[in-house]
Design a protein around this motif. Structure first.
Motif, PDB file in Angstrom:
ATOM      1  N   PRO A  41       0.822  -1.216   0.000  1.00 25.69           N
ATOM      2  CA  PRO A  41       0.000   0.000   0.000  1.00 25.69           C
ATOM      3  C   PRO A  41       0.856   1.266   0.000  1.00 25.69           C
ATOM      4  O   PRO A  41       1.786   1.394   0.795  1.00 25.69           O
ATOM      5  CB  PRO A  41      -0.800  -0.126   1.298  1.00 25.69           C
ATOM      6  CG  PRO A  41      -0.863  -1.587   1.557  1.00 25.69           C
ATOM      7  CD  PRO A  41       0.448  -2.132   1.085  1.00 25.69           C
ATOM      8  N   GLY A  42       0.556   2.157  -0.913  1.00 26.17           N
ATOM      9  CA  GLY A  42       1.269   3.416  -0.983  1.00 26.17           C
ATOM     10  C   GLY A  42       2.636   3.347  -1.618  1.00 26.17           C
ATOM     11  O   GLY A  42       3.362   4.342  -1.645  1.00 26.17           O
ATOM     12  N   LYS A  43       2.997   2.177  -2.125  1.00 24.75           N
ATOM     13  CA  LYS A  43       4.315   2.004  -2.736  1.00 24.75           C
ATOM     14  C   LYS A  43       4.180   1.553  -4.190  1.00 24.75           C
ATOM     15  O   LYS A  43       3.138   1.061  -4.607  1.00 24.75           O
ATOM     16  CB  LYS A  43       5.148   0.994  -1.952  1.00 24.75           C
ATOM     17  CG  LYS A  43       5.489   1.433  -0.544  1.00 24.75           C
ATOM     18  CD  LYS A  43       6.450   0.466   0.112  1.00 24.75           C
ATOM     19  CE  LYS A  43       6.862   0.935   1.497  1.00 24.75           C
ATOM     20  NZ  LYS A  43       7.830  -0.005   2.139  1.00 24.75           N
ATOM     21  N   GLU A  44       5.265   1.720  -4.924  1.00 24.29           N
ATOM     22  CA  GLU A  44       5.272   1.282  -6.308  1.00 24.29           C
ATOM     23  C   GLU A  44       5.481  -0.245  -6.373  1.00 24.29           C
ATOM     24  O   GLU A  44       6.029  -0.847  -5.456  1.00 24.29           O
ATOM     25  CB  GLU A  44       6.386   1.996  -7.076  1.00 24.29           C
ATOM     26  CG  GLU A  44       6.169   3.483  -7.229  1.00 24.29           C
ATOM     27  CD  GLU A  44       7.228   4.127  -8.111  1.00 24.29           C
ATOM     28  OE1 GLU A  44       7.092   5.317  -8.417  1.00 24.29           O
ATOM     29  OE2 GLU A  44       8.186   3.425  -8.506  1.00 24.29           O
ATOM     30  N   ARG A  45       5.047  -0.814  -7.485  1.00 26.03           N
ATOM     31  CA  ARG A  45       5.275  -2.235  -7.698  1.00 26.03           C
ATOM     32  C   ARG A  45       6.778  -2.488  -7.837  1.00 26.03           C
ATOM     33  O   ARG A  45       7.473  -1.751  -8.529  1.00 26.03           O
ATOM     34  CB  ARG A  45       4.541  -2.703  -8.955  1.00 26.03           C
ATOM     35  CG  ARG A  45       4.513  -4.208  -9.140  1.00 26.03           C
ATOM     36  CD  ARG A  45       3.624  -4.605 -10.313  1.00 26.03           C
ATOM     37  NE  ARG A  45       2.225  -4.225 -10.099  1.00 26.03           N
ATOM     38  CZ  ARG A  45       1.227  -4.581 -10.906  1.00 26.03           C
ATOM     39  NH1 ARG A  45       1.482  -5.355 -11.964  1.00 26.03           N
ATOM     40  NH2 ARG A  45       0.003  -4.188 -10.667  1.00 26.03           N
ATOM     41  N   GLU A  46       7.257  -3.530  -7.183  1.00 29.80           N
ATOM     42  CA  GLU A  46       8.682  -3.829  -7.217  1.00 29.80           C
ATOM     43  C   GLU A  46       8.925  -5.284  -7.588  1.00 29.80           C
ATOM     44  O   GLU A  46       8.103  -6.162  -7.328  1.00 29.80           O
ATOM     45  CB  GLU A  46       9.332  -3.551  -5.854  1.00 29.80           C
ATOM     46  CG  GLU A  46       8.824  -4.413  -4.723  1.00 29.80           C
ATOM     47  CD  GLU A  46       9.566  -4.182  -3.420  1.00 29.80           C
ATOM     48  OE1 GLU A  46      10.451  -3.313  -3.358  1.00 29.80           O
ATOM     49  OE2 GLU A  46       9.259  -4.889  -2.434  1.00 29.80           O
ATOM     50  N   LEU A  47      10.075  -5.514  -8.201  1.00 29.68           N
ATOM     51  CA  LEU A  47      10.453  -6.860  -8.590  1.00 29.68           C
ATOM     52  C   LEU A  47      10.803  -7.678  -7.356  1.00 29.68           C
ATOM     53  O   LEU A  47      11.477  -7.198  -6.443  1.00 29.68           O
ATOM     54  CB  LEU A  47      11.649  -6.810  -9.539  1.00 29.68           C
ATOM     55  CG  LEU A  47      12.188  -8.136 -10.058  1.00 29.68           C
ATOM     56  CD1 LEU A  47      12.708  -7.966 -11.481  1.00 29.68           C
ATOM     57  CD2 LEU A  47      13.303  -8.674  -9.173  1.00 29.68           C
ATOM     58  N   VAL A  48      10.333  -8.916  -7.336  1.00 30.52           N
ATOM     59  CA  VAL A  48      10.677  -9.853  -6.271  1.00 30.52           C
ATOM     60  C   VAL A  48      11.685 -10.879  -6.787  1.00 30.52           C
ATOM     61  O   VAL A  48      12.744 -11.058  -6.198  1.00 30.52           O
ATOM     62  CB  VAL A  48       9.428 -10.579  -5.742  1.00 30.52           C
ATOM     63  CG1 VAL A  48       9.815 -11.635  -4.706  1.00 30.52           C
ATOM     64  CG2 VAL A  48       8.447  -9.578  -5.150  1.00 30.52           C
ATOM     65  N   ALA A  49      11.344 -11.527  -7.892  1.00 30.31           N
ATOM     66  CA  ALA A  49      12.221 -12.557  -8.436  1.00 30.31           C
ATOM     67  C   ALA A  49      11.840 -12.842  -9.881  1.00 30.31           C
ATOM     68  O   ALA A  49      10.675 -12.671 -10.264  1.00 30.31           O
ATOM     69  CB  ALA A  49      12.130 -13.843  -7.620  1.00 30.31           C
ATOM     70  N   THR A  50      12.836 -13.258 -10.664  1.00 31.98           N
ATOM     71  CA  THR A  50      12.584 -13.662 -12.038  1.00 31.98           C
ATOM     72  C   THR A  50      13.310 -14.966 -12.327  1.00 31.98           C
ATOM     73  O   THR A  50      14.271 -15.323 -11.644  1.00 31.98           O
ATOM     74  CB  THR A  50      13.049 -12.605 -13.047  1.00 31.98           C
ATOM     75  OG1 THR A  50      14.464 -12.416 -12.893  1.00 31.98           O
ATOM     76  CG2 THR A  50      12.339 -11.282 -12.836  1.00 31.98           C
ATOM     77  N   ILE A  51      12.835 -15.640 -13.370  1.00 38.27           N
ATOM     78  CA  ILE A  51      13.475 -16.882 -13.794  1.00 38.27           C
ATOM     79  C   ILE A  51      13.371 -16.980 -15.308  1.00 38.27           C
ATOM     80  O   ILE A  51      12.311 -16.734 -15.882  1.00 38.27           O
ATOM     81  CB  ILE A  51      12.831 -18.107 -13.092  1.00 38.27           C
ATOM     82  CG1 ILE A  51      13.573 -19.392 -13.456  1.00 38.27           C
ATOM     83  CG2 ILE A  51      11.339 -18.219 -13.394  1.00 38.27           C
ATOM     84  CD1 ILE A  51      13.190 -20.580 -12.577  1.00 38.27           C
ATOM     85  N   THR A  52      14.484 -17.311 -15.941  1.00 33.23           N
ATOM     86  CA  THR A  52      14.481 -17.437 -17.395  1.00 33.23           C
ATOM     87  C   THR A  52      13.967 -18.812 -17.800  1.00 33.23           C
ATOM     88  O   THR A  52      13.751 -19.694 -16.960  1.00 33.23           O
ATOM     89  CB  THR A  52      15.891 -17.248 -17.962  1.00 33.23           C
ATOM     90  OG1 THR A  52      16.696 -18.383 -17.579  1.00 33.23           O
ATOM     91  CG2 THR A  52      16.530 -15.965 -17.447  1.00 33.23           C
ATOM     92  N   SER A  53      13.824 -19.010 -19.092  1.00 34.08           N
ATOM     93  CA  SER A  53      13.364 -20.302 -19.590  1.00 34.08           C
ATOM     94  C   SER A  53      14.368 -21.408 -19.295  1.00 34.08           C
ATOM     95  O   SER A  53      14.003 -22.586 -19.256  1.00 34.08           O
ATOM     96  CB  SER A  53      13.105 -20.221 -21.095  1.00 34.08           C
ATOM     97  OG  SER A  53      14.286 -19.832 -21.774  1.00 34.08           O
TER      98      SER A  53
END
Length: 120
Positions: A41-53
């Protein structure tokens, strides 16, 4: 029509664990990168984790060592295992995926979001 459907989430006490899932369905040729983001709430969306193919992962510093992203390519599904949860992890979590619907078209899609609340 491609869609990402999330499941999991909910209320957990500090130190607890949750697992999020995100399944892609529809006209899918292949899926490239997949990931998880969150928005408090009140914050921008942020990256948590990613995974490539190919399974190469990347994590936000705030979740390293506590969260694990994985994927099952046969099921077109990405997971986020969250351990040692903290109150500051409370947010709406979104999955996304770069999906190829044809040899010449790749589009980013988002899941519907799921609430994760860490509180005693």
């Amino acid at each position: 029509q491609v869609q990402l459907v999330q499941s999991g989430g909910g209320l957990v006490q500090p130190g607890g664990s949750l697992r999020l899932s995100c399944a892609a369905s529809g006209s899918i040729l292949s899926i490239n990168a997949m990931g998880w983001y969150r928005q408090a709430p009140g914050k921008e969306r942020e990256l948590v984790a990613t995974i490539t193919s190919r399974g190469i992962t990347n994590y936000a510093n705030s979740v390293k060592g506590r969260f694990t992203i994985s994927r099952d390519n046969a099921k077109n599904t990405v997971y986020l295992q969250m351990n040692s949860l903290k109150p500051e992890d409370t947010a709406v979590y979104y999955c996304n995926a770069n999906i190829e619907e044809s040899a010449t078209q790749a589009t980013w899609y988002w899941g519907q979001g799921t609430q994760v609340t860490v509180s005693s």
